[in-house]
Motif scaffolding. Structure first.
Motif, PDB file in Angstrom:
ATOM      1  N   GLY A 158      -0.950  -5.181  -2.165  1.00 46.57           N
ATOM      2  CA  GLY A 158      -2.004  -4.172  -2.097  1.00 46.57           C
ATOM      3  C   GLY A 158      -3.385  -4.772  -1.958  1.00 46.57           C
ATOM      4  O   GLY A 158      -4.390  -4.097  -2.207  1.00 46.57           O
ATOM      5  N   ARG A 218       2.614   5.574  -2.911  1.00 47.86           N
ATOM      6  CA  ARG A 218       3.155   4.413  -3.616  1.00 47.86           C
ATOM      7  C   ARG A 218       3.301   4.688  -5.112  1.00 47.86           C
ATOM      8  O   ARG A 218       4.292   4.311  -5.733  1.00 47.86           O
ATOM      9  CB  ARG A 218       2.217   3.216  -3.395  1.00 47.86           C
ATOM     10  N   GLU A 219       2.322   5.350  -5.695  1.00 44.86           N
ATOM     11  CA  GLU A 219       2.346   5.594  -7.139  1.00 44.86           C
ATOM     12  C   GLU A 219       3.341   6.703  -7.506  1.00 44.86           C
ATOM     13  O   GLU A 219       4.150   6.539  -8.404  1.00 44.86           O
ATOM     14  CB  GLU A 219       0.938   5.961  -7.626  1.00 44.86           C
ATOM     15  N   LYS A 264      -1.670   5.042  -0.961  1.00 40.28           N
ATOM     16  CA  LYS A 264      -1.622   4.555  -2.345  1.00 40.28           C
ATOM     17  C   LYS A 264      -1.051   5.618  -3.280  1.00 40.28           C
ATOM     18  O   LYS A 264      -0.313   5.304  -4.219  1.00 40.28           O
ATOM     19  CB  LYS A 264      -3.021   4.146  -2.803  1.00 40.28           C
ATOM     20  N   ARG A 302      -5.912   6.143   1.059  1.00 34.76           N
ATOM     21  CA  ARG A 302      -5.776   6.661  -0.303  1.00 34.76           C
ATOM     22  C   ARG A 302      -4.516   7.505  -0.445  1.00 34.76           C
ATOM     23  O   ARG A 302      -3.894   7.523  -1.516  1.00 34.76           O
ATOM     24  CB  ARG A 302      -7.026   7.465  -0.676  1.00 34.76           C
ATOM     25  N   PHE A 345       0.806  -1.224   0.000  1.00 29.19           N
ATOM     26  CA  PHE A 345       0.000   0.000   0.000  1.00 29.19           C
ATOM     27  C   PHE A 345       0.839   1.274   0.000  1.00 29.19           C
ATOM     28  O   PHE A 345       0.385   2.306  -0.483  1.00 29.19           O
ATOM     29  CB  PHE A 345      -0.948   0.015   1.213  1.00 29.19           C
ATOM     30  N   GLU A 387      -1.917  -1.478 -10.012  1.00 32.18           N
ATOM     31  CA  GLU A 387      -1.384  -1.136  -8.705  1.00 32.18           C
ATOM     32  C   GLU A 387      -0.061  -1.836  -8.416  1.00 32.18           C
ATOM     33  O   GLU A 387       0.428  -1.832  -7.302  1.00 32.18           O
ATOM     34  CB  GLU A 387      -2.392  -1.481  -7.611  1.00 32.18           C
TER      35      GLU A 387
END
Length: 377
Positions: free
Chosen positions: A309, A244-245, A241, A238, A28, A372
């Motif tokens: 994730g 992470r991106e 995440k 959120r 995550f 993801e």
């Protein structure tokens, strides 16, 4: 066979809990942690040493989780402002450092100091004494409620994939492939839950201590899974995440990325610390060699196999890993005429081959989402 199933249920629940902490950090948040075993080591030793000093077991386990979270704070303050490579290097070094310190230092075992190399034995374990009939029936009732919640949750999880989803262009039919995969996974997990329930009812009524520990481990796993699912779907999750991106995006929106990473590392470490308490209670005697780096990579296998994730995927990965371990341990000696050492190496080779095929065919894991995927970033 029933006692062996109870043992497998405790092992699976313990390492599912351990892997959920890793999945929070990596799946995550995108934090590469190769020393996750350090949190389990601290949780296990803190719990058993405090319990030998008379601290109630559950309070000792909570303190062990807090100590593991404190380790996450220390590691995070030292490395999270640097590149991800440094976090990976520091964590794998920390895991070995803690194991070697425990091995070479004297530990306060009860009222005496004992060399860590000798291990710690004869510490209290939850539900080690046989309760009365009323309490045993109450435990069976709790196990029945847990089974009902599990079956209902699996049914609802499968049903979600059937419902139409809203897209920019209007309504579209739910993903058929995802529905089929959820149906297969949900059916397997439901059958396993029923098998564990039957074994649990038998061993709780004709009481054995491991049955009480199994019930407790399943309850804690269910509680942690429930709250993690809530957290990762919340605004806090959120943000993780988004980090992470591409962490520059939440930074541009005014989020304190460092603080969110630190929270994830600490919470994942605390969960691993609780898993350490169950690991210690299950094996009844702990030694530094019980906490080898291999356990961290076993956890990585579970997370990658089930899908990073995805908390359900992590639990599925733990189930598959221990099912594979149990089946091959029993069947391979009858099929392949090799000695125990060579059979162990062969089993590792096979699971490595399975992972290679999975990474080529489905790199996101069984239940993970390709969009993801964090490997290779």
């Amino acid at each position: 066979m029933i006692e062996y199933l109870i043992f497998l249920a405790i092992s699976t629940a313990t390492f599912a809990l351990f892997s959920l902490g890793l999945n929070l950090q990596w799946g995550f948040t995108g934090l590469i942690n190769f020393g996750h075993i350090a949190f389990m080591t601290l949780g296990a030793y803190t719990t058993v040493l405090l319990s030998l000093r008379g601290v109630p077991l559950f309070i000792a386990a909570l303190i062990g989780a807090a100590v593991a979270a404190l380790l996450g704070l220390i590691i995070g303050l030292a490395t999270l402002r640097l590149r991800e490579d440094y976090l990976a290097i520091v964590t794998i070094g920390t895991g070995e450092l803690i194991r070697l310190v425990v091995n070479n230092q004297e530990l306060p075992v009860g009222d005496t100091w004992v060399s860590g190399a000798f291990g710690v034995q004869s510490y209290p374990i939850p539900f080690s004494t046989q309760p009365n009939l009323v309490f045993r029936l109450g435990m069976i009732g709790v196990l029945t409620l847990l089974l009902a919640i599990t079956i209902f949750s699996l049914w609802r999880w499968i049903r979600v994939a059937q419902k139409p989803q809203v897209a920019d262009s209007g309504y579209r039919v739910g993903n058929k492939q995802e529905f089929i995969s959820r149906l297969v996974v949900g059916s397997i997990l439901g059958l396993l839950a029923l098998l564990i329930y039957i074994s649990g009812v038998i061993t709780l009524y004709n009481y054995i201590p491991k049955a009480g520990l199994m019930l407790l481990s399943l309850l804690v796993l269910a509680l942690v899974f429930w709250r993690l699912e809530y957290l990762v779907r919340s605004p806090w999750g959120r943000v993780l995440k988004a980090i992470r991106e591409d962490e520059e995006i939440p930074k541009a929106m005014g989020k304190n990325v460092f603080w969110y990473k630190l929270q994830s590392l600490m919470l994942g470490g605390a969960i691993a610390g609780v898993a350490g308490a169950f690991f210690a209670w299950q094996i009844s005697a702990i030694y530094p060699d019980n906490f080898q780096p291999q356990l961290t990579f076993d956890s990585w296998i579970m997370v990658i196999l089930g899908g990073s994730g995805n908390n359900v995927g992590t639990i599925l990965g733990a189930v598959i890993y221990f099912a594979y371990d149990a089946i091959t341990r029993e069947l391979l000696p009858k099929i392949i005429p090799l000695d125990e050492a060579r059979l162990g190496a062969f089993r590792i080779m096979v699971i490595g081959l399975i992972l290679m095929v999975l990474m080529i065919w489905r790199p996101q894991g069984i239940l993970g989402k390709k969009e993801e995927l964090t490997l290779g970033k």
